[in-house]
Motif scaffolding. Structure first.
Motif, PDB file in Angstrom:
ATOM      1  N   PRO A  72       0.789  -1.243   0.000  1.00 51.87           N
ATOM      2  CA  PRO A  72       0.000   0.000   0.000  1.00 51.87           C
ATOM      3  C   PRO A  72       0.817   1.286   0.000  1.00 51.87           C
ATOM      4  O   PRO A  72       0.246   2.357  -0.023  1.00 51.87           O
ATOM      5  CB  PRO A  72      -0.801  -0.097   1.313  1.00 51.87           C
ATOM      6  N   PHE A  73       2.158   1.188   0.020  1.00 57.01           N
ATOM      7  CA  PHE A  73       2.988   2.403   0.118  1.00 57.01           C
ATOM      8  C   PHE A  73       3.698   2.693  -1.205  1.00 57.01           C
ATOM      9  O   PHE A  73       4.627   3.486  -1.266  1.00 57.01           O
ATOM     10  CB  PHE A  73       4.003   2.249   1.252  1.00 57.01           C
ATOM     11  N   THR A  74       3.246   2.023  -2.284  1.00 56.09           N
ATOM     12  CA  THR A  74       3.875   2.205  -3.596  1.00 56.09           C
ATOM     13  C   THR A  74       3.317   3.448  -4.276  1.00 56.09           C
ATOM     14  O   THR A  74       2.109   3.628  -4.365  1.00 56.09           O
ATOM     15  CB  THR A  74       3.616   0.955  -4.477  1.00 56.09           C
ATOM     16  N   MET A  75       4.216   4.291  -4.789  1.00 54.89           N
ATOM     17  CA  MET A  75       3.832   5.546  -5.437  1.00 54.89           C
ATOM     18  C   MET A  75       3.217   5.289  -6.818  1.00 54.89           C
ATOM     19  O   MET A  75       3.823   4.598  -7.641  1.00 54.89           O
ATOM     20  CB  MET A  75       5.076   6.433  -5.579  1.00 54.89           C
ATOM     21  N   PRO A  76       2.021   5.856  -7.072  1.00 57.15           N
ATOM     22  CA  PRO A  76       1.479   5.792  -8.438  1.00 57.15           C
ATOM     23  C   PRO A  76       2.308   6.707  -9.349  1.00 57.15           C
ATOM     24  O   PRO A  76       2.939   7.658  -8.883  1.00 57.15           O
ATOM     25  CB  PRO A  76       0.057   6.346  -8.281  1.00 57.15           C
ATOM     26  N   LYS A  85       5.068   3.264  -9.712  1.00 57.93           N
ATOM     27  CA  LYS A  85       6.515   3.485  -9.854  1.00 57.93           C
ATOM     28  C   LYS A  85       7.226   2.304  -9.209  1.00 57.93           C
ATOM     29  O   LYS A  85       7.941   2.442  -8.221  1.00 57.93           O
ATOM     30  CB  LYS A  85       6.912   4.797  -9.176  1.00 57.93           C
ATOM     31  N   ALA A  86       6.956   1.141  -9.762  1.00 54.38           N
ATOM     32  CA  ALA A  86       7.507  -0.103  -9.204  1.00 54.38           C
ATOM     33  C   ALA A  86       8.402  -0.743 -10.253  1.00 54.38           C
ATOM     34  O   ALA A  86       8.217  -0.529 -11.455  1.00 54.38           O
ATOM     35  CB  ALA A  86       6.374  -1.048  -8.832  1.00 54.38           C
ATOM     36  N   TYR A  87       9.368  -1.524  -9.796  1.00 49.33           N
ATOM     37  CA  TYR A  87      10.329  -2.141 -10.711  1.00 49.33           C
ATOM     38  C   TYR A  87      10.779  -3.466 -10.120  1.00 49.33           C
ATOM     39  O   TYR A  87      11.000  -3.601  -8.926  1.00 49.33           O
ATOM     40  CB  TYR A  87      11.548  -1.225 -10.916  1.00 49.33           C
ATOM     41  N   ASP A  88      10.868  -4.469 -10.974  1.00 52.30           N
ATOM     42  CA  ASP A  88      11.424  -5.773 -10.590  1.00 52.30           C
ATOM     43  C   ASP A  88      12.676  -6.006 -11.414  1.00 52.30           C
ATOM     44  O   ASP A  88      12.731  -5.628 -12.593  1.00 52.30           O
ATOM     45  CB  ASP A  88      10.436  -6.914 -10.886  1.00 52.30           C
ATOM     46  N   ILE A  89      13.663  -6.661 -10.813  1.00 51.88           N
ATOM     47  CA  ILE A  89      14.822  -7.105 -11.582  1.00 51.88           C
ATOM     48  C   ILE A  89      14.674  -8.612 -11.773  1.00 51.88           C
ATOM     49  O   ILE A  89      14.454  -9.350 -10.810  1.00 51.88           O
ATOM     50  CB  ILE A  89      16.168  -6.719 -10.914  1.00 51.88           C
ATOM     51  N   THR A  90      14.715  -9.055 -13.025  1.00 52.05           N
ATOM     52  CA  THR A  90      14.528 -10.481 -13.316  1.00 52.05           C
ATOM     53  C   THR A  90      15.799 -11.040 -13.952  1.00 52.05           C
ATOM     54  O   THR A  90      16.569 -10.312 -14.587  1.00 52.05           O
ATOM     55  CB  THR A  90      13.337 -10.711 -14.273  1.00 52.05           C
ATOM     56  N   GLY A 125      14.513  -9.673  -7.530  1.00 48.03           N
ATOM     57  CA  GLY A 125      14.392  -8.520  -6.644  1.00 48.03           C
ATOM     58  C   GLY A 125      13.265  -7.623  -7.118  1.00 48.03           C
ATOM     59  O   GLY A 125      12.867  -7.673  -8.286  1.00 48.03           O
ATOM     60  N   GLY A 126      12.768  -6.832  -6.197  1.00 49.74           N
ATOM     61  CA  GLY A 126      11.692  -5.913  -6.578  1.00 49.74           C
ATOM     62  C   GLY A 126      11.625  -4.756  -5.611  1.00 49.74           C
ATOM     63  O   GLY A 126      12.073  -4.869  -4.464  1.00 49.74           O
ATOM     64  N   GLY A 127      11.093  -3.648  -6.089  1.00 49.26           N
ATOM     65  CA  GLY A 127      10.967  -2.492  -5.207  1.00 49.26           C
ATOM     66  C   GLY A 127      10.122  -1.427  -5.852  1.00 49.26           C
ATOM     67  O   GLY A 127       9.513  -1.636  -6.910  1.00 49.26           O
ATOM     68  N   SER A 128      10.104  -0.269  -5.229  1.00 47.82           N
ATOM     69  CA  SER A 128       9.287   0.827  -5.748  1.00 47.82           C
ATOM     70  C   SER A 128       9.702   2.138  -5.110  1.00 47.82           C
ATOM     71  O   SER A 128      10.392   2.158  -4.083  1.00 47.82           O
ATOM     72  CB  SER A 128       7.804   0.562  -5.464  1.00 47.82           C
ATOM     73  N   VAL A 129       9.253   3.217  -5.744  1.00 46.73           N
ATOM     74  CA  VAL A 129       9.286   4.532  -5.098  1.00 46.73           C
ATOM     75  C   VAL A 129       8.107   4.536  -4.141  1.00 46.73           C
ATOM     76  O   VAL A 129       7.030   4.024  -4.459  1.00 46.73           O
ATOM     77  CB  VAL A 129       9.154   5.651  -6.151  1.00 46.73           C
ATOM     78  N   ARG A 130       8.295   5.095  -2.942  1.00 46.58           N
ATOM     79  CA  ARG A 130       7.230   5.062  -1.933  1.00 46.58           C
ATOM     80  C   ARG A 130       6.423   6.364  -1.942  1.00 46.58           C
ATOM     81  O   ARG A 130       6.927   7.421  -2.324  1.00 46.58           O
ATOM     82  CB  ARG A 130       7.811   4.859  -0.530  1.00 46.58           C
ATOM     83  N   ILE A 131       5.186   6.247  -1.477  1.00 47.59           N
ATOM     84  CA  ILE A 131       4.353   7.443  -1.286  1.00 47.59           C
ATOM     85  C   ILE A 131       4.901   8.215  -0.080  1.00 47.59           C
ATOM     86  O   ILE A 131       5.172   7.612   0.956  1.00 47.59           O
ATOM     87  CB  ILE A 131       2.891   7.038  -1.015  1.00 47.59           C
ATOM     88  N   GLY A 142      13.064   2.059  -2.576  1.00 48.67           N
ATOM     89  CA  GLY A 142      13.903   0.941  -2.142  1.00 48.67           C
ATOM     90  C   GLY A 142      13.754  -0.270  -3.029  1.00 48.67           C
ATOM     91  O   GLY A 142      13.039  -0.252  -4.034  1.00 48.67           O
ATOM     92  N   LEU A 143      14.453  -1.315  -2.617  1.00 51.21           N
ATOM     93  CA  LEU A 143      14.441  -2.568  -3.363  1.00 51.21           C
ATOM     94  C   LEU A 143      14.913  -3.677  -2.430  1.00 51.21           C
ATOM     95  O   LEU A 143      15.686  -3.429  -1.504  1.00 51.21           O
ATOM     96  CB  LEU A 143      15.385  -2.456  -4.571  1.00 51.21           C
ATOM     97  N   ALA A 144      14.430  -4.890  -2.665  1.00 48.04           N
ATOM     98  CA  ALA A 144      14.919  -6.045  -1.897  1.00 48.04           C
ATOM     99  C   ALA A 144      15.126  -7.212  -2.861  1.00 48.04           C
ATOM    100  O   ALA A 144      14.308  -7.459  -3.743  1.00 48.04           O
ATOM    101  CB  ALA A 144      13.918  -6.434  -0.821  1.00 48.04           C
ATOM    102  N   TYR A 145      16.269  -7.885  -2.695  1.00 51.31           N
ATOM    103  CA  TYR A 145      16.547  -9.106  -3.455  1.00 51.31           C
ATOM    104  C   TYR A 145      16.220 -10.324  -2.612  1.00 51.31           C
ATOM    105  O   TYR A 145      16.426 -10.311  -1.400  1.00 51.31           O
ATOM    106  CB  TYR A 145      18.047  -9.216  -3.784  1.00 51.31           C
TER     107      TYR A 145
END
Length: 600
Positions: A458-462, A480-485, A492-498, A538-541
């Protein structure tokens, strides 16, 4: 009879010795791999985590009592050996790093005797995984398992070094926290001091790392233990490890930049693999349209083709019905598989049904150009030729089609292309194809909960340009979310937060939370946001999964020292297990009748 180490100090690990040590006196310690007694000549291979060395007990150069003692050594005895390094007198073993040398011993001590292990301690074990996991401490002695643990340790160490140099602070966040069940199930820990209350084990350090940004820490990282009480698969564990990070005053490109450089360093230093930068990026929509997956494996082609327009006027009821219901018709071209036997095609059809397909339509173009198809009788010759042309079909190709709602079509063909790639041997483990997936949908509709749920959290920035649609058309808002595949795995995946109050309130409203509910769950974070919060991302692997791919293993269990099995139990320690009645009383817990029976 076990002897003492007193007075002895190991000088080298077994695999660290080389021709440069010839003539030196050394002391090695390790496990007996095998003992070959040729009568008056005994060869003993000694193993430790670095590798093997051959020790030669021979009449003339070794004391007779020592040869007799060596002859009694058995596999997995723990020994200390003092001796001189010499060039091999026999044939050089090209498969061993120490294959051109041996140790001529002057002293042998048996530090510990061993029973015969339940399986051989050797590479590429054929032993059943259940037995390996029951005796995991023996399994971990095997060279390939030692290599995996070494690789994992190296990745963790290099990550720490790199992030520290980039200005990140390593900060630990609590394991005992508040249960916030938005996503997978939490593991709960009862509190003795607060009867009837429970801690939740963290599914990730998400809320705490955002609070650290509010605290002015600027850049945080942690190699964090996380817990999820969910149904397990081959690449899932109830407890797993994340490389977790959060950065202040950044946007998408800043997070991607630092992580691309981290990945390039890890793969170069650990595997000597060059990662070409920048890593390609693809939007979620493009990934789904081209590969039917938000973690596409780009080591091979076989992309999806949308043929809805081509077949929209056909009388084939399967295609027609799907299009009328707002769905699409898409296909994949399995090059060179046109002569696939009918039995194998039928297996692909049942495979597709496992992913929600009602069936699978196909056109098999034989090597001589003749066409066999499951639906040719419902199509005109012109329609068939137009469809084959749209798919780039040639002699020897197998064209497979799914027709349904987009979600089903993507799922079916996305998994089918992977299955065909396995059958066609297109997946090379020594090839590493990275890809960023960006612009995910912010929300997805949950039939089960009859509301929109956050695709990430719920804290991911639109995306700013989509904010006007948050109330009117929530389904079209991108995040504004991104995954590294990597090779078809999300690592890993992460996003810009609200970080603005008003946007966060609108997000909670879109998720169906009242202001009170939002405060009840996340009040401490929302309160912190009142006192000046920096833009952050942020991001987490998944460390386990990334190391699994680097080690070319098929299961994360092979890169975790003490993993659980599919039902979240440990075969070695027999956890989870029953506890004393007294412990339950102290916690104010009582088992229901069903639980008591299963505990017994």
């Amino acid at each position: 009879m076990a002897e003492s180490m007193k007075g002895l100090k190991r000088s080298h690990r077994c695999g660290e010795l080389s021709a440069a040590n010839v003539g030196e006196n050394v002391t090695i310690m390790g496990w007996v791999q095998k003992n070959r007694n040729k009568g008056g000549l005994v060869f003993v291979d000694v193993r430790d985590r670095s590798g093997l060395i051959q020790v030669v007990f021979e009449e003339g150069s070794t004391d007779a009592a020592l040869i007799e003692k060596a002859a009694k050594l058995r596999a997995e005895y723990v020994v200390a050996i003092v001796g001189k390094v010499a060039k091999r007198s026999g044939a050089v073993n090209e498969n061993l790093s120490t294959g051109d040398i041996e140790v001529i011993p002057s002293e042998l001590r048996v530090l510990s005797e061993a029973e015969t292990p339940p399986f051989p301690i050797e590479e590429n074990s054929k032993t059943k995984e259940e037995i390996r996991l029951k005796y995991r401490y023996l399994d971990l002695r095997r060279p390939d398992m030692q290599k995996n643990l070494l690789l994992r340790s190296r990745v963790a160490t290099l990550t720490r070094q790199f992030l520290a140099e980039e200005g990140f602070l390593e900060i630990e966040t609590p394991i005992l926290g508040k249960s916030t069940p938005e996503g997978a199930r939490d593991y709960l820990v009862p509190s003795r001091v607060h009867p009837g209350n429970f801690y939740g084990l963290p599914q990730s350090p998400q809320l705490f790392k955002q609070l650290l940004m509010c605290s002015g820490c600027d850049r945080y990282f942690q190699i964090a233990k996380c817990f999820r009480d969910e149904d397990l698969r081959a690449d899932r564990q109830p407890e797993f490890t994340q490389i977790d990070m959060e950065l202040s005053f950044v946007d998408v490109d800043d997070v991607i930049d630092v992580n691309e450089r981290l990945l390039a360093k890890l793969f170069k230093d650990v595997l000597d693999v060059e990662v070409p930068l920048p890593i390609p990026r693809m939007t979620w929509q493009e990934a789904m349209d081209r590969y039917g997956s938000d973690k596409p494996d780009t080591r091979f082609g076989m992309e999806l083709t949308d043929v809805t327009e081509v077949v929209k006027d056909s009388e084939f009821v399967v295609f027609k019905g799907a299009i009328e219901n707002g769905g699409t018709v898409r296909g994949i071209n399995a090059k060179g598989q046109g002569e696939m036997p009918r039995k194998k095609i039928d297996k692909l059809v049942s495979f597709a049904k496992d992913y929600g397909a009602k069936g699978l339509a196909y056109i098999a173009i034989q090597n001589d150009g003749t066409v066999k198809s499951s639906f040719a009788k419902f199509m005109t010759e012109e329609e068939m030729q137009a469809l084959i042309a749209a798919m780039g079909g040639e002699s020897g190709d197998l064209l497979l089609f799914a027709a349904d709602k987009n979600k089903v079509v993507w799922d079916v063909l996305g998994n089918l292309r992977l299955e065909l790639a396995k059958q066609m041997d297109l997946l090379r483990k020594d090839e590493y194809k990275f890809l960023w997936i960006t612009e995910f949908p912010l929300l997805e509709w949950s039939e089960e909960q009859n509301r929109y749920v956050a695709m990430h959290h719920p804290f991911t920035m639109p995306m700013e340009e989509d904010l006007p649609y948050l109330e009117s058309e929530p389904g079209r808002v991108r995040a504004k979310a991104y995954d590294i595949t990597l090779n078809g795995n999300e690592i890993g995946g992460g996003s810009v937060r609200i970080f603005q109050d008003d946007v966060q309130e609108r997000m909670f409203a879109a998720l169906g939370f009242s202001k009170e509910e939002a405060y009840d769950r996340f009040g401490f974070l929302l309160d912190a946001f009142k006192y000046g919060v920096p833009p952050h991302a942020g991001l987490a692997y998944g460390l386990d999964r990334m190391v699994m791919l680097m080690a070319k293993e098929d299961s994360i269990r092979d890169v975790i020292a003490f993993p659980k099995v599919k039902d979240a139990s440990c075969l070695m320690t027999e956890a989870p297990n029953v506890v004393d009645e007294k412990q339950l009383e102290e916690l104010g817990l009582a088992l229901g009748e069903g639980e008591e029976e299963s505990a017994e």
